[in-house]
Design a protein around this motif. Sequence first.
Motif, PDB file in Angstrom:
ATOM      1  N   UNK A 102     -11.739   1.101   5.737  1.00 23.88           N
ATOM      2  CA  UNK A 102     -11.254  -0.264   5.947  1.00 23.88           C
ATOM      3  C   UNK A 102     -11.725  -1.170   4.812  1.00 23.88           C
ATOM      4  N   UNK A 103     -12.963  -1.061   4.411  1.00 16.15           N
ATOM      5  CA  UNK A 103     -13.486  -1.893   3.323  1.00 16.15           C
ATOM      6  C   UNK A 103     -12.772  -1.599   2.002  1.00 16.15           C
ATOM      7  N   UNK A 104     -12.500  -0.331   1.746  1.00 19.27           N
ATOM      8  CA  UNK A 104     -11.776   0.035   0.527  1.00 19.27           C
ATOM      9  C   UNK A 104     -10.374  -0.566   0.543  1.00 19.27           C
ATOM     10  N   UNK A 105      -9.711  -0.536   1.695  1.00 18.21           N
ATOM     11  CA  UNK A 105      -8.380  -1.132   1.811  1.00 18.21           C
ATOM     12  C   UNK A 105      -8.431  -2.631   1.613  1.00 18.21           C
ATOM     13  N   UNK A 106      -9.432  -3.299   2.182  1.00 18.34           N
ATOM     14  CA  UNK A 106      -9.566  -4.747   2.021  1.00 18.34           C
ATOM     15  C   UNK A 106      -9.821  -5.113   0.564  1.00 18.34           C
ATOM     16  N   UNK A 107     -10.657  -4.340  -0.102  1.00 20.55           N
ATOM     17  CA  UNK A 107     -10.916  -4.604  -1.521  1.00 20.55           C
ATOM     18  C   UNK A 107      -9.653  -4.424  -2.346  1.00 20.55           C
ATOM     19  N   UNK A 108      -8.887  -3.409  -1.996  1.00 16.04           N
ATOM     20  CA  UNK A 108      -7.645  -3.155  -2.716  1.00 16.04           C
ATOM     21  C   UNK A 108      -6.676  -4.313  -2.515  1.00 16.04           C
ATOM     22  N   UNK A 112      -5.184  -6.856  -5.292  1.00 15.92           N
ATOM     23  CA  UNK A 112      -3.739  -7.028  -5.480  1.00 15.92           C
ATOM     24  C   UNK A 112      -3.348  -8.494  -5.384  1.00 15.92           C
ATOM     25  N   UNK A 113      -3.986  -9.246  -4.496  1.00 13.25           N
ATOM     26  CA  UNK A 113      -3.646 -10.659  -4.296  1.00 13.25           C
ATOM     27  C   UNK A 113      -4.119 -11.550  -5.423  1.00 13.25           C
TER      28      UNK A 113
END
Length: 116
Positions: A102-108, A112-113
């Motif tokens: 989940x943390x890796x996805x949030x960082x990604x 991106x944003x």
Amino acid sequence: MARAATTTDAFNAVAEPRRRQILDALAGGERPVNDLVRMLGLAQPQVSKHLRVLREVGAVDVRDQGRQRLYRLNGQALKPIHDWVKNYERAWSERFDQMDVVLAELKKEEGDGSDE
């Protein structure tokens, strides 16, 4: 429901913080009661009382050497505690692995944003 006697098993015996301190001290090797008294800063009768409880559940063994009684840890008696905690360790590890994803996805997503 009545509380189980302290001496019924290792779980009850190690529920007392001073007994855990004694086990920690004995993890470093065999010691006479006077060493434990100095290390814990307790009166000798208190240390002896805790040692008696630990002996009764098999967590501590004692042997006589001359005029001294030497106490040592019996890790086998603590195995039920280890086995019980080990089940939770698996669950915690799985949850931490999921949190890493989940943390890796949030960082990604964060990365991106900020490029826009």
